[in-house]
Every structure is written in C-alpha cells, then in structure tokens.
Write a protein that holds these residues in place. Structure first.
Motif, PDB file in Angstrom:
ATOM      1  N   THR A 164       0.841  -1.190   0.000  1.00 25.29           N
ATOM      2  CA  THR A 164       0.000   0.000   0.000  1.00 25.29           C
ATOM      3  C   THR A 164       0.875   1.239   0.000  1.00 25.29           C
ATOM      4  OG1 THR A 164      -0.178   0.472   2.383  1.00 25.29           O
ATOM      5  CG2 THR A 164      -1.579  -1.293   1.505  1.00 25.29           C
ATOM      6  N   GLY A 165       0.238   2.377  -0.218  1.00 26.09           N
ATOM      7  CA  GLY A 165       0.956   3.641  -0.201  1.00 26.09           C
ATOM      8  C   GLY A 165       1.497   4.016   1.154  1.00 26.09           C
ATOM      9  N   ILE A 166       1.092   3.305   2.201  1.00 26.78           N
ATOM     10  CA  ILE A 166       1.615   3.576   3.536  1.00 26.78           C
ATOM     11  C   ILE A 166       3.091   3.197   3.616  1.00 26.78           C
ATOM     12  CG2 ILE A 166       1.467   2.932   5.981  1.00 26.78           C
ATOM     13  CD1 ILE A 166      -1.549   2.504   5.537  1.00 26.78           C
ATOM     14  N   THR A 167       3.468   2.086   3.010  1.00 30.52           N
ATOM     15  CA  THR A 167       4.836   1.581   3.149  1.00 30.52           C
ATOM     16  C   THR A 167       5.881   2.514   2.549  1.00 30.52           C
ATOM     17  OG1 THR A 167       3.984  -0.673   3.249  1.00 30.52           O
ATOM     18  CG2 THR A 167       6.318  -0.411   2.782  1.00 30.52           C
ATOM     19  N   PRO A 168       5.770   2.951   1.294  1.00 27.70           N
ATOM     20  CA  PRO A 168       6.772   3.897   0.782  1.00 27.70           C
ATOM     21  C   PRO A 168       6.730   5.253   1.473  1.00 27.70           C
ATOM     22  CG  PRO A 168       5.000   3.592  -0.810  1.00 27.70           C
ATOM     23  CD  PRO A 168       4.820   2.548   0.247  1.00 27.70           C
ATOM     24  N   ALA A 169       5.630   5.554   2.154  1.00 30.69           N
ATOM     25  CA  ALA A 169       5.531   6.822   2.888  1.00 30.69           C
ATOM     26  C   ALA A 169       6.392   6.835   4.144  1.00 30.69           C
ATOM     27  CB  ALA A 169       4.077   7.096   3.265  1.00 30.69           C
ATOM     28  N   LEU A 170       6.869   5.657   4.560  1.00 30.40           N
ATOM     29  CA  LEU A 170       7.654   5.582   5.789  1.00 30.40           C
ATOM     30  C   LEU A 170       9.067   6.134   5.631  1.00 30.40           C
ATOM     31  CD1 LEU A 170       6.566   2.035   7.057  1.00 30.40           C
ATOM     32  CD2 LEU A 170       5.757   4.271   7.856  1.00 30.40           C
ATOM     33  N   GLY A 171       9.509   6.350   4.393  1.00 32.19           N
ATOM     34  CA  GLY A 171      10.842   6.909   4.180  1.00 32.19           C
ATOM     35  C   GLY A 171      11.352   6.593   2.788  1.00 32.19           C
ATOM     36  N   ASP A 172      12.355   7.338   2.353  1.00 33.21           N
ATOM     37  CA  ASP A 172      12.918   7.108   1.018  1.00 33.21           C
ATOM     38  C   ASP A 172      13.464   5.698   0.878  1.00 33.21           C
ATOM     39  OD1 ASP A 172      12.272   9.699   0.343  1.00 33.21           O
ATOM     40  OD2 ASP A 172      14.309  10.487   0.635  1.00 33.21           O
ATOM     41  N   ASN A 173      13.989   5.149   1.962  1.00 33.03           N
ATOM     42  CA  ASN A 173      14.516   3.785   1.914  1.00 33.03           C
ATOM     43  C   ASN A 173      13.404   2.770   1.650  1.00 33.03           C
ATOM     44  OD1 ASN A 173      13.666   4.645   4.506  1.00 33.03           O
ATOM     45  ND2 ASN A 173      14.641   2.900   5.490  1.00 33.03           N
ATOM     46  N   LEU A 174      12.231   3.010   2.229  1.00 32.96           N
ATOM     47  CA  LEU A 174      11.114   2.089   1.995  1.00 32.96           C
ATOM     48  C   LEU A 174      10.563   2.247   0.590  1.00 32.96           C
ATOM     49  CD1 LEU A 174      10.008   0.012   4.055  1.00 32.96           C
ATOM     50  CD2 LEU A 174      11.375   1.806   5.096  1.00 32.96           C
ATOM     51  N   ALA A 175      10.560   3.478   0.079  1.00 33.67           N
ATOM     52  CA  ALA A 175      10.140   3.686  -1.307  1.00 33.67           C
ATOM     53  C   ALA A 175      11.061   2.936  -2.259  1.00 33.67           C
ATOM     54  CB  ALA A 175      10.128   5.175  -1.629  1.00 33.67           C
ATOM     55  N   GLU A 176      12.365   2.964  -1.974  1.00 36.98           N
ATOM     56  CA  GLU A 176      13.347   2.247  -2.785  1.00 36.98           C
ATOM     57  C   GLU A 176      13.120   0.743  -2.715  1.00 36.98           C
ATOM     58  OE1 GLU A 176      18.195   1.459  -2.858  1.00 36.98           O
ATOM     59  OE2 GLU A 176      17.375   3.073  -1.623  1.00 36.98           O
ATOM     60  N   ILE A 177      12.824   0.242  -1.518  1.00 39.79           N
ATOM     61  CA  ILE A 177      12.585  -1.193  -1.354  1.00 39.79           C
ATOM     62  C   ILE A 177      11.333  -1.609  -2.119  1.00 39.79           C
ATOM     63  CG2 ILE A 177      12.022  -3.009   0.310  1.00 39.79           C
ATOM     64  CD1 ILE A 177      13.677  -1.359   2.383  1.00 39.79           C
ATOM     65  N   CYS A 178      10.267  -0.809  -2.041  1.00 41.91           N
ATOM     66  CA  CYS A 178       9.034  -1.120  -2.769  1.00 41.91           C
ATOM     67  C   CYS A 178       9.275  -1.149  -4.271  1.00 41.91           C
ATOM     68  CB  CYS A 178       7.950  -0.089  -2.439  1.00 41.91           C
ATOM     69  SG  CYS A 178       7.213  -0.277  -0.806  1.00 41.91           S
ATOM     70  N   LEU A 179      10.052  -0.190  -4.763  1.00 40.16           N
ATOM     71  CA  LEU A 179      10.334  -0.130  -6.199  1.00 40.16           C
ATOM     72  C   LEU A 179      11.137  -1.350  -6.647  1.00 40.16           C
ATOM     73  CD1 LEU A 179      10.093   1.441  -8.830  1.00 40.16           C
ATOM     74  CD2 LEU A 179      12.149   2.726  -8.181  1.00 40.16           C
ATOM     75  N   GLU A 180      12.125  -1.726  -5.857  1.00 42.26           N
ATOM     76  CA  GLU A 180      12.922  -2.904  -6.189  1.00 42.26           C
ATOM     77  C   GLU A 180      12.046  -4.154  -6.215  1.00 42.26           C
ATOM     78  OE1 GLU A 180      16.817  -5.427  -4.589  1.00 42.26           O
ATOM     79  OE2 GLU A 180      16.168  -3.626  -3.528  1.00 42.26           O
ATOM     80  N   ALA A 181      11.163  -4.279  -5.203  1.00 42.32           N
ATOM     81  CA  ALA A 181      10.264  -5.437  -5.150  1.00 42.32           C
ATOM     82  C   ALA A 181       9.359  -5.481  -6.371  1.00 42.32           C
ATOM     83  CB  ALA A 181       9.440  -5.392  -3.867  1.00 42.32           C
ATOM     84  N   CYS A 182       8.815  -4.324  -6.761  1.00 46.73           N
ATOM     85  CA  CYS A 182       7.932  -4.264  -7.924  1.00 46.73           C
ATOM     86  C   CYS A 182       8.654  -4.652  -9.201  1.00 46.73           C
ATOM     87  CB  CYS A 182       7.335  -2.862  -8.055  1.00 46.73           C
ATOM     88  SG  CYS A 182       6.037  -2.489  -6.858  1.00 46.73           S
ATOM     89  N   LYS A 183       9.882  -4.183  -9.353  1.00 46.83           N
ATOM     90  CA  LYS A 183      10.650  -4.508 -10.558  1.00 46.83           C
ATOM     91  C   LYS A 183      10.889  -6.013 -10.676  1.00 46.83           C
ATOM     92  CE  LYS A 183      13.098  -0.099 -11.099  1.00 46.83           C
ATOM     93  NZ  LYS A 183      14.424   0.585 -11.030  1.00 46.83           N
ATOM     94  N   ILE A 184      11.260  -6.640  -9.575  1.00 44.79           N
ATOM     95  CA  ILE A 184      11.531  -8.075  -9.598  1.00 44.79           C
ATOM     96  C   ILE A 184      10.240  -8.867  -9.786  1.00 44.79           C
ATOM     97  CG2 ILE A 184      12.366 -10.027  -8.226  1.00 44.79           C
ATOM     98  CD1 ILE A 184      14.441  -8.097  -7.025  1.00 44.79           C
ATOM     99  N   ALA A 185       9.167  -8.423  -9.118  1.00 44.29           N
ATOM    100  CA  ALA A 185       7.871  -9.095  -9.285  1.00 44.29           C
ATOM    101  C   ALA A 185       7.410  -9.028 -10.734  1.00 44.29           C
ATOM    102  CB  ALA A 185       6.830  -8.461  -8.363  1.00 44.29           C
ATOM    103  N   LYS A 186       7.536  -7.851 -11.331  1.00 43.62           N
ATOM    104  CA  LYS A 186       7.111  -7.688 -12.724  1.00 43.62           C
ATOM    105  C   LYS A 186       7.942  -8.572 -13.651  1.00 43.62           C
ATOM    106  CE  LYS A 186       4.359  -5.259 -13.749  1.00 43.62           C
ATOM    107  NZ  LYS A 186       2.908  -5.474 -13.955  1.00 43.62           N
ATOM    108  N   LYS A 187       9.239  -8.651 -13.397  1.00 44.47           N
ATOM    109  CA  LYS A 187      10.129  -9.484 -14.211  1.00 44.47           C
ATOM    110  C   LYS A 187       9.715 -10.953 -14.130  1.00 44.47           C
ATOM    111  CE  LYS A 187      14.175 -10.556 -12.633  1.00 44.47           C
ATOM    112  NZ  LYS A 187      15.587 -10.479 -12.144  1.00 44.47           N
ATOM    113  N   LYS A 188       9.188 -11.364 -12.975  1.00 43.64           N
ATOM    114  CA  LYS A 188       8.789 -12.755 -12.773  1.00 43.64           C
ATOM    115  C   LYS A 188       7.352 -13.021 -13.220  1.00 43.64           C
ATOM    116  CE  LYS A 188      11.821 -14.015  -8.907  1.00 43.64           C
ATOM    117  NZ  LYS A 188      12.203 -15.337  -9.449  1.00 43.64           N
ATOM    118  N   GLY A 189       6.660 -11.991 -13.704  1.00 40.52           N
ATOM    119  CA  GLY A 189       5.279 -12.175 -14.137  1.00 40.52           C
ATOM    120  C   GLY A 189       4.285 -12.252 -12.996  1.00 40.52           C
ATOM    121  N   ILE A 190       4.662 -11.722 -11.840  1.00 36.75           N
ATOM    122  CA  ILE A 190       3.796 -11.733 -10.654  1.00 36.75           C
ATOM    123  C   ILE A 190       2.851 -10.542 -10.720  1.00 36.75           C
ATOM    124  CG2 ILE A 190       3.789 -11.485  -8.139  1.00 36.75           C
ATOM    125  CD1 ILE A 190       6.605 -12.827  -8.209  1.00 36.75           C
TER     126      ILE A 190
END
Length: 340
Positions: A134-160
């Motif tokens: 959710t939008g709550i997680t990246p709102a916790l800090g730039d580091n969490l926004a970076e983690i969410c983006l990395e997770a999304c990139k890998i998920a998308k690459k895997k077809g998730i």
C-alpha cells in the motif's frame, strides 16, 4: 496456486476500552495490525497461501506481532529481525457524530530503518503469484520507497501480479511527495485500489459533484476518477470504494470496479459499525481472492464489498471471516439472524 506476498509494517494497536476517550483511559487493549498484514490475514482465512514480509525487533513484542499472524496461518518465514522497536498506533473509537482518532508512534521502528540490501526478493518471490503493498509503506521513508520499487521490478520481471491500495496518510507525507513516489511505482501496478480522497491526494484527480462530508456521492464522478487513473497509468483494473458516512456508527458501503471497458458497481450495504479499521484492507483482500479464483468482474466486486462489510462488524484490524460467510452475505443473507 501460487503464494500471495504482502509487504509493510505491522504495529502494536493500543486503544481505550469501549468508546472511552484517551483522556479517560486508565488501561489500553492491545492487538496488532497494519494494512498489508491485514490483507495477509484475510487471504489466509480465505484459504490462500499467504506470506507477510516486514522487519521487527528481536524481542518479545516483535515475537507477539509475528505470533498474531502465525495463529491465522500466515507464512512469516520472510520476516527479518533487527532494530529496536515495533511501531505503535493509538486508536480512540468514534461514536455517533464524534469521529475516531488515530495517533501514530512509529518513528524509528525496525521496518522504517530497513535497507534494500536486507531483502532477497528473488527468494521471497520464489513461489509467489501475487504481490501486494500500500501507499503507507513507501511513505515511511525514502529507503522504503526504494525497497518497494525494487520489489515491484523483480515481481514484474517474474510475471507476478501486483496490487496497491493508494492509502494516502497525511501524517506520513505530503501530497507532493506522495505523487512523486507513487508515480514511480504506478507503472508496475496491475490492480489499483483507492477511494475518492486517495485519488486526489496522491494524483490530483478529483471527484466532481461529490462531497464526502455531506454524504453526497455521485457515481458518474467516481467512474471518471477510475477512467482517469486507468488512462494515466494503464492499470489492468481500478477499484474505487464508496463510503457514505452518516455517523461514526452508520455508513453505506459500496464500490466500483473498472477494467478499461466496463464499470461494475456493487450492491450497497447499510453498516452499523463495530470497528472500521481494516475495512479497506479487507476489501483489497477480497479483490485479490476473487482474481485468484477467476471470478468474473461483477462477482469480484460483490465479493470484495461483502467481505469488507463483514469486517466492519469485527473488533481489531484483522478480518476473521470465511469465504462461506462472505458468499452467504453477497448472495442475499443480510438479516444477521442467528445461525443454529
């Protein structure tokens, strides 16, 4: 069927007894919850293999938070340990015309201090079919926004498949910051979940001719919001929840699902609220479940709204209902008569 992975913060929830105000309280009831944790519990109760990812301190409070998930069958093997504290939120339940009040004490929590190199998303997503945040997680800090983006990139690459509830929280970040961060995440999202306030606060898309404070909701305005979100970000689906707040106790509850071609509007429920926290999370979980079960669009939105309707009757963040209970409600059993 593959696993659903959710990622976010689980917090200790503290609240006065009943409808007491904070200034009246001489003791607090403790439970646990958080947007993505709530989704994980809902899905697990529906029989879906679900994993929750977070970071918690290696102490008894962190252990209790994990146990609150484990008791409902949520996989907690990907929980990381470290840091010093569990985030806390205080809830004062509203009554009649007095709104509920939430106070956060989450600064410096373990997940807020997490770093991207701590999460092995390739391993976390090994058996995954769906990823939710959710939008709550990246709102916790730039580091969490970076983690969410990395997770999304890998998920998308895997077809998730990826779902996100925008969940704007003004106590966590500004509209400007939210728009910048969520605009980077939006291209990876398949299912976007929002309400009228989220769409405006995050992306500046405003519902015309509706006023949530007066309880005036115009469905055409919400359809337009869904269409604008779809056109801007090319989501596969957009879901907009429709809450008419008559008082802190009584709401009308419905939703719209848009697939780029057609709008699907659920039936409306008149809810007498026991606890509305987690209502949106239970709606999101209902949509994810419906998609995994290959429900058609109309059945999907009906299931999600019925699941959320039932959550409003349950104390705590977690939606502790079964698929049969949701199906009974969506198929017309609204009376609340005793089951013997």
């Amino acid at each position: 069927m593959g696993q659903v992975v959710t990622f976010g913060e689980i917090m200790l929830r503290l609240e006065p007894e009943g409808y007491n105000r904070f200034i009246q309280a001489d003791k607090f009831l403790s439970t646990y919850g958080g947007a993505e944790a709530n989704v994980a519990v809902s899905l697990s109760n529906f029989g879906i293999n679900t994993s929750f990812v977070t970071k918690l301190p290696q102490n008894k409070i962190g252990e209790a938070a994990v146990n609150s998930l484990r008791r409902f069958g949520v996989d907690v093997e990907s929980v990381l340990y470290g840091g010093d504290r569990v985030g806390i939120y205080f809830l004062e339940k509203g009554a009649s015309q007095r709104p509920s009040l939430v106070i956060y004490d989450r600064e410096g929590s373990s997940i807020q201090k997490a770093q991207s190199d701590e999460f092995d998303w390739e391993l976390i997503f090994k058996d995954a079919e769906w990823f939710h945040f959710t939008g709550i997680t990246p709102a916790l800090g730039d580091n969490l926004a970076e983690i969410c983006l990395e997770a999304c990139k890998i998920a998308k690459k895997k077809g998730i498949k990826i779902s996100c509830d925008l969940n704007y929280r003004q106590k966590l970040w500004s509209r400007e910051k939210a728009k910048k961060v969520m605009s980077a995440l939006a291209p990876y999202i398949d299912l976007c979940i929002a309400n009228e306030e989220d769409a405006f606060d995050v992306f500046g898309i405003e519902v015309q001719k509706s006023d949530v404070l007066s309880g005036t909701l115009k469905y055409d305005g919400y359809k337009n919001v869904a269409k604008q979100l779809m056109e801007k970000w090319n989501f596969n689906q957009v879901a907009i929840t429709l809450r008419t707040s008559l008082s802190a106790f009584d709401n009308r509850w419905a939703a719209i699902l848009y697939d780029g071609e057609q709008y699907y509007i659920s039936k409306t429920y008149d809810i007498h609220i026991v606890d509305r926290v987690g209502g949106g999370d239970s709606f999101g979980a209902g949509l994810i479940y419906a998609s995994l079960m290959n429900f058609d669009a109309q059945k999907s939105i009906e299931f999600a709204v019925a699941a959320s309707c039932l959550k409003h009757t349950i104390e705590g963040d977690y939606n502790m209902v079964t698929t049969d209970e949701v199906l009974n409600l969506m198929n017309g059993d609204r009376t609340g008569r005793v089951k013997r």
